[in-house]
Design an enzyme around this catalytic site. Structure first.
Site, PDB file in Angstrom:
ATOM      1  N   ARG A   1       5.406  54.230  45.268  1.00  0.00           N
ATOM      2  CA  ARG A   1       5.385  53.334  46.420  1.00  0.00           C
ATOM      3  C   ARG A   1       6.649  53.482  47.255  1.00  0.00           C
ATOM      4  O   ARG A   1       7.760  53.463  46.724  1.00  0.00           O
ATOM      5  CB  ARG A   1       5.248  51.885  45.952  1.00  0.00           C
TER       6      ARG A   1
ATOM      7  N   ARG B   1      -1.965  50.939  49.805  1.00  0.00           N
ATOM      8  CA  ARG B   1      -0.890  51.156  48.832  1.00  0.00           C
ATOM      9  C   ARG B   1      -1.518  51.462  47.483  1.00  0.00           C
ATOM     10  O   ARG B   1      -2.635  51.012  47.188  1.00  0.00           O
ATOM     11  CB  ARG B   1       0.067  49.968  48.750  1.00  0.00           C
TER      12      ARG B   1
ATOM     13  N   ASP C   1       0.577  47.499  44.079  1.00  0.00           N
ATOM     14  CA  ASP C   1       1.312  46.325  44.559  1.00  0.00           C
ATOM     15  C   ASP C   1       1.395  45.341  43.405  1.00  0.00           C
ATOM     16  O   ASP C   1       0.372  44.967  42.831  1.00  0.00           O
ATOM     17  CB  ASP C   1       0.536  45.702  45.735  1.00  0.00           C
TER      18      ASP C   1
ATOM     19  N   ASP D   1       2.746  41.697  42.602  1.00  0.00           N
ATOM     20  CA  ASP D   1       3.315  40.453  43.141  1.00  0.00           C
ATOM     21  C   ASP D   1       3.600  39.488  42.003  1.00  0.00           C
ATOM     22  O   ASP D   1       2.801  39.371  41.072  1.00  0.00           O
ATOM     23  CB  ASP D   1       2.315  39.792  44.101  1.00  0.00           C
TER      24      ASP D   1
HETATM   25  N1  A4P Z   1       8.505  38.790  48.001  1.00  0.00           N
HETATM   26  C1  A4P Z   1       8.769  37.466  48.135  1.00  0.00           C
HETATM   27  N2  A4P Z   1       8.161  36.758  47.196  1.00  0.00           N
HETATM   28  C2  A4P Z   1       7.467  37.651  46.430  1.00  0.00           C
HETATM   29  C3  A4P Z   1       6.643  37.493  45.290  1.00  0.00           C
HETATM   30  N3  A4P Z   1       6.390  36.283  44.753  1.00  0.00           N
HETATM   31  N4  A4P Z   1       6.099  38.621  44.736  1.00  0.00           N
HETATM   32  C4  A4P Z   1       9.026  39.810  48.912  1.00  0.00           C
HETATM   33  C5  A4P Z   1       6.345  39.847  45.278  1.00  0.00           C
HETATM   34  N5  A4P Z   1       7.141  40.053  46.374  1.00  0.00           N
HETATM   35  C6  A4P Z   1       7.697  38.956  46.942  1.00  0.00           C
HETATM   36  O1  A4P Z   1       6.211  42.413  49.818  1.00  0.00           O
HETATM   37  C7  A4P Z   1       7.090  42.084  50.902  1.00  0.00           C
HETATM   38  C8  A4P Z   1       8.347  41.395  50.373  1.00  0.00           C
HETATM   39  O2  A4P Z   1       7.991  40.166  49.798  1.00  0.00           O
HETATM   40  C9  A4P Z   1       9.091  42.150  49.290  1.00  0.00           C
HETATM   41  O3  A4P Z   1      10.241  42.731  49.793  1.00  0.00           O
HETATM   42  C10 A4P Z   1       9.459  41.087  48.260  1.00  0.00           C
HETATM   43  O4  A4P Z   1      10.843  41.023  48.008  1.00  0.00           O
HETATM   44  P1  A4P Z   1       5.607  43.847  49.733  1.00  0.00           P
HETATM   45  O5  A4P Z   1       4.907  43.953  48.422  1.00  0.00           O
HETATM   46  O6  A4P Z   1       6.647  44.837  50.072  1.00  0.00           O
HETATM   47  O7  A4P Z   1       4.618  43.925  50.974  1.00  0.00           O
HETATM   48  P2  A4P Z   1       3.130  43.480  51.113  1.00  0.00           P
HETATM   49  O8  A4P Z   1       2.494  43.380  49.771  1.00  0.00           O
HETATM   50  O9  A4P Z   1       2.456  44.323  52.151  1.00  0.00           O
HETATM   51  O10 A4P Z   1       3.347  42.093  51.788  1.00  0.00           O
HETATM   52  P3  A4P Z   1       2.935  40.731  51.218  1.00  0.00           P
HETATM   53  O11 A4P Z   1       3.242  39.740  52.285  1.00  0.00           O
HETATM   54  O12 A4P Z   1       3.483  40.495  49.848  1.00  0.00           O
HETATM   55  O13 A4P Z   1       1.399  40.942  51.153  1.00  0.00           O
HETATM   56  P4  A4P Z   1       0.458  40.445  50.066  1.00  0.00           P
HETATM   57  O14 A4P Z   1       0.359  38.984  50.232  1.00  0.00           O
HETATM   58  O15 A4P Z   1       0.796  41.029  48.753  1.00  0.00           O
HETATM   59  O16 A4P Z   1      -0.866  41.092  50.629  1.00  0.00           O
HETATM   60  N6  A4P Z   1      -6.680  42.685  50.299  1.00  0.00           N
HETATM   61  C11 A4P Z   1      -7.236  42.842  49.093  1.00  0.00           C
HETATM   62  N7  A4P Z   1      -8.578  42.821  48.963  1.00  0.00           N
HETATM   63  N8  A4P Z   1      -6.470  43.040  47.981  1.00  0.00           N
HETATM   64  C12 A4P Z   1      -5.087  43.067  48.043  1.00  0.00           C
HETATM   65  O17 A4P Z   1      -4.428  43.263  47.017  1.00  0.00           O
HETATM   66  N9  A4P Z   1      -3.122  42.853  49.449  1.00  0.00           N
HETATM   67  C13 A4P Z   1      -2.550  42.622  50.614  1.00  0.00           C
HETATM   68  C14 A4P Z   1      -1.082  42.473  50.662  1.00  0.00           C
HETATM   69  C15 A4P Z   1      -3.342  42.430  51.841  1.00  0.00           C
HETATM   70  N10 A4P Z   1      -4.778  42.486  51.638  1.00  0.00           N
HETATM   71  C16 A4P Z   1      -5.320  42.684  50.424  1.00  0.00           C
HETATM   72  C17 A4P Z   1      -4.474  42.882  49.306  1.00  0.00           C
HETATM   73 MG    MG Z   2       3.137  42.510  47.719  1.00  0.00          MG
END
Ligand code: A4P
Ligand code: MG
Length: 195
Positions: free
Chosen positions: A92, A103, A106, A108
């Site tokens: 990643r 990606r 991921d 979280d």
């Molecule tokens: N960060 C803050 N809090 C957390 C936490 N509790 N867990 C920061 C993980 N990271 C956390 O995350 C962005 C920043 O959030 C990191 O620098 C971390 O320090 P990231 O993983 O780099 O980026 P991302 O995942 O694109 O952004 P985000 O806002 O975390 O997105 P999401 O909410 O994870 O959504 N559709 C389906 N069907 N399945 C999926 O898995 N995932 C997403 C991403 C969108 N649509 C999806 C899915």
């Molecule tokens: Mg994430």
């Protein structure tokens, strides 16, 4: 905190997501890495779901999603750093990614016991966990009675009330991925429809 600097074991929940063809293999590697950590115990993975992409990037492959339950002596920030290391070793590179775009892996941090944390790098509970069927459904499979520390409702109740109508379909390729080395390729051909 203990005298050696570690926290006593806390139940934490990690969201698993990804939509590359090799994602099942990357999930398997992430599980192995977690299992090999001295301060991570009792690693349990939920069933996996094939899920419709949520967010503005519509033309991308469907995701595989699940959740992992662990018991850990790592503090929440150390655990997030570990998750980021595992993501990086799975290829990643956030600088080359679009937010909510494709990606491979991921990870979280969804919940860290009943703790609520909000700082520049870490928000726990994950701010969107309660809004997403692809998180709530696999969590219900393992812990329907888990209480979301933000809203005080069980995961089961949150799933019953969630507005998210994106499709979430139980994926049956996991056992084959774990048992046969080339199964993930066959499974992903079948289960990752091209955008
Ligand atoms: N960060 C803050 N809090 C957390 C936490 N509790 N867990 C920061 C993980 N990271 C956390 O995350 C962005 C920043 O959030 C990191 O620098 C971390 O320090 P990231 O993983 O780099 O980026 P991302 O995942 O694109 O952004 P985000 O806002 O975390 O997105 P999401 O909410 O994870 O959504 N559709 C389906 N069907 N399945 C999926 O898995 N995932 C997403 C991403 C969108 N649509 C999806 C899915
Ligand atoms: Mg994430």
């Amino acid at each position: 905190m203990r005298s050696d600097g570690s926290d006593p074991a806390v139940v934490a929940w990690v969201g698993l997501g990804g939509n590359w063809p090799q994602t099942p293999r990357l999930f398997q590697g992430a599980l192995r890495r977690l299992q090999s950590q001295a301060l991570v115990h009792k690693v349990v993975c939920s069933p996996l779901y094939l899920t419709e992409p949520v967010g503005p990037v519509c033309r991308q492959r469907w995701f595989l999603n699940g959740v992992i339950r662990i018991e850990t002596g790592l503090g929440p920030r150390a655990l997030l750093r570990l998750l980021h290391r595992i993501e990086r070793s799975a290829g990643r590179n956030r600088k080359q990614e679009r937010r909510w775009g494709p990606r491979g892996l991921d990870l979280d941090l969804l919940f860290y016991g009943a703790r609520r944390i909000c700082d520049r790098r870490l928000i726990v509970p994950h701010p969107r966990a309660h809004q997403r069927r692809f998180v709530l459904q696999p969590m219900v499979d393992l812990a329907p009675e888990w209480i979301h520390p933000g809203c005080g409702k069980t995961i089961d109740t949150l799933l019953q009330k969630v507005d998210d109508t994106h499709l979430t379909i139980l994926w049956d390729g996991w056992a084959r991925t774990l048992n046969r080395s080339n199964a993930s390729r066959a499974a992903t051909r079948t289960f990752f429809p091209d955008g």
